[in-house]
Design an enzyme around this catalytic site. Structure first.
Site, short mmCIF file in Angstrom:
data_model
loop_
_atom_site.label_atom_id
_atom_site.label_comp_id
_atom_site.label_asym_id
_atom_site.label_seq_id
_atom_site.Cartn_x
_atom_site.Cartn_y
_atom_site.Cartn_z
N HIS A 1 31.54 -3.15 58.29
CA HIS A 1 31.71 -2.75 59.70
C HIS A 1 31.44 -3.89 60.69
CE1 HIS A 1 27.35 -2.77 60.41
NE2 HIS A 1 27.29 -2.42 59.14
N HIS B 1 40.82 -17.08 55.97
CA HIS B 1 41.23 -16.61 54.64
C HIS B 1 39.97 -16.26 53.88
CE1 HIS B 1 43.45 -17.72 50.60
NE2 HIS B 1 42.85 -16.55 50.54
C1 LIG Z 1 44.35 -16.04 44.65
C2 LIG Z 1 43.70 -17.39 44.89
O1 LIG Z 1 43.69 -18.24 44.05
S1 LIG Z 1 43.01 -17.66 46.44
C3 LIG Z 1 42.26 -19.25 46.38
C4 LIG Z 1 40.82 -19.18 45.96
N1 LIG Z 1 40.29 -20.53 45.89
C5 LIG Z 1 39.00 -20.79 45.86
O2 LIG Z 1 38.18 -19.89 45.89
C6 LIG Z 1 38.65 -22.26 45.83
C7 LIG Z 1 37.20 -22.50 46.26
N2 LIG Z 1 36.94 -23.89 46.18
C8 LIG Z 1 35.74 -24.41 45.82
O3 LIG Z 1 34.77 -23.69 45.56
C9 LIG Z 1 35.70 -25.93 45.76
O4 LIG Z 1 34.88 -26.28 44.65
C10 LIG Z 1 35.17 -26.57 47.06
C11 LIG Z 1 36.26 -26.42 48.13
C12 LIG Z 1 33.91 -25.91 47.57
C13 LIG Z 1 34.83 -28.03 46.87
O5 LIG Z 1 35.93 -28.68 46.33
P1 LIG Z 1 35.83 -30.29 46.12
O6 LIG Z 1 35.60 -30.95 47.44
O7 LIG Z 1 37.05 -30.68 45.34
O8 LIG Z 1 34.48 -30.45 45.32
P2 LIG Z 1 34.21 -31.08 43.86
O9 LIG Z 1 34.87 -30.26 42.80
O10 LIG Z 1 34.52 -32.54 43.94
O11 LIG Z 1 32.65 -30.87 43.72
C14 LIG Z 1 31.75 -31.60 44.53
C15 LIG Z 1 30.35 -31.12 44.22
O12 LIG Z 1 30.17 -29.79 44.74
C16 LIG Z 1 29.83 -28.89 43.67
N3 LIG Z 1 30.56 -27.65 43.91
C17 LIG Z 1 31.89 -27.52 44.16
N4 LIG Z 1 32.19 -26.23 44.34
C18 LIG Z 1 31.05 -25.53 44.20
C19 LIG Z 1 30.75 -24.15 44.29
N5 LIG Z 1 31.69 -23.26 44.56
N6 LIG Z 1 29.46 -23.78 44.11
C20 LIG Z 1 28.51 -24.68 43.85
N7 LIG Z 1 28.74 -26.02 43.74
C21 LIG Z 1 29.99 -26.43 43.92
C22 LIG Z 1 30.30 -29.58 42.40
O13 LIG Z 1 29.57 -29.14 41.29
C23 LIG Z 1 30.03 -31.02 42.74
O14 LIG Z 1 28.63 -31.27 42.61
P3 LIG Z 1 28.08 -32.70 42.15
O15 LIG Z 1 28.55 -33.67 43.20
O16 LIG Z 1 26.61 -32.50 42.11
O17 LIG Z 1 28.72 -32.95 40.82
#
Ligand SMILES: CC(=O)SCCNC(=O)CCNC(=O)[C@H](O)C(C)(C)COP(=O)(O)OP(=O)(O)OC[C@H]1O[C@@H](n2cnc3c(N)ncnc32)[C@H](O)[C@@H]1OP(=O)(O)O
Length: 206
Positions: free
Chosen positions: A131, A140
């Site tokens: 809510h 998104h």
């Molecule tokens: C239907 C569909 O598909 S809709 C689309 C849905 N898409 C998503 O949900 C994508 C979400 N994306 C993420 O979570 C990505 O990991 C992001 C955007 C947060 C970061 O991406 P990037 O910048 O490429 O990060 P990268 O993979 O290089 O990781 C960098 C650091 O962050 C950490 N990290 C990345 N994502 C996460 C996360 N979700 N939770 C915790 N730690 C994370 C990594 O372990 C890494 O740590 P380190 O430096 O200690 O090794």
């Protein structure tokens, strides 16, 4: 049946088309600026050509692109297009919810009373928005995201799959929350926050 064009020929477009069909729209085709997609089809619907096909069309359209900044830029490029919203019949959306133009709500999503969705918002598969939330333009929320009551997501915020936001939290403009993260404190604009609890790990430019 009302006719609609779909803009974007990627994976997100498949779910938009499935949503439109389930909601009773007549999809008349797909537009995409990538020439390699022309002549292909998405879920059986042909990619007719580039986005300039929107100019002068009298048909409504849906922006089927998951990237928030790209949706913003295309909406700005075609200010005269009539962007329609699409709500899957298997989503539960309370009658008091406001849904802006171009906003899509996929199967299994639940949106509770007095929430406001701006334009070109994506509430992805199975996300719950409780809510009194406000999701501004170009937000998104990915599949399975859970927003408690009174959450505010400012323009362009992206919440990764399975993320959780506790009551009354604000996520400021164009910030990304990583998959599976739990947001328990408000987040500033233009950053990436990850983890449980979510902490800012990077500032971004846009
Ligand atoms: C239907 C569909 O598909 S809709 C689309 C849905 N898409 C998503 O949900 C994508 C979400 N994306 C993420 O979570 C990505 O990991 C992001 C955007 C947060 C970061 O991406 P990037 O910048 O490429 O990060 P990268 O993979 O290089 O990781 C960098 C650091 O962050 C950490 N990290 C990345 N994502 C996460 C996360 N979700 N939770 C915790 N730690 C994370 C990594 O372990 C890494 O740590 P380190 O430096 O200690 O090794």
């Amino acid at each position: 049946m009302s006719k609609v064009l779909v803009v974007g020929a990627g994976g997100h477009a498949k779910v938009v088309i499935a949503t439109l069909r389930a909601a009773g729209w007549d999809v008349i085709g797909v537009l995409d600026d990538r020439p390699e997609s022309w002549g292909n089809s998405v879920l059986g619907y042909p990619v007719h050509g580039g986005l300039d096909g929107l100019k002068g069309t009298r048909h409504r359209a849906v922006l089927a692109i998951g990237n928030n900044a790209v949706r913003r830029d295309i909406a700005a490029r075609f200010p005269n297009t009539e962007w329609t919203s699409a709500i899957h019949p298997a989503a539960t959306v309370h009658e008091s919810v406001q849904v802006g133009p171009g906003t899509v709500i996929f199967a299994g999503a639940v949106i509770q009373p007095d929430t406001v969705l701006g334009s070109q918002v994506i509430v992805n598969t199975g996300a719950t928005v409780d809510h009194d939330c406000v999701l501004e333009d170009y937000v998104h929320v990915a599949p399975g995201t859970q927003l408690a009551g009174g959450v505010q997501l400012e323009e362009g915020a992206f919440l990764g799959i399975g993320s959780v936001v506790t009551p009354g939290i604000r996520v400021e403009k164009w910030t990304t929350v990583g998959a599976g993260s739990v947001v328990i404190r408000s987040l500033p604009a233009h950053c990436v926050a990850v983890g449980v609890p979510a902490r800012v790990r990077e500032e971004t430019k846009s």
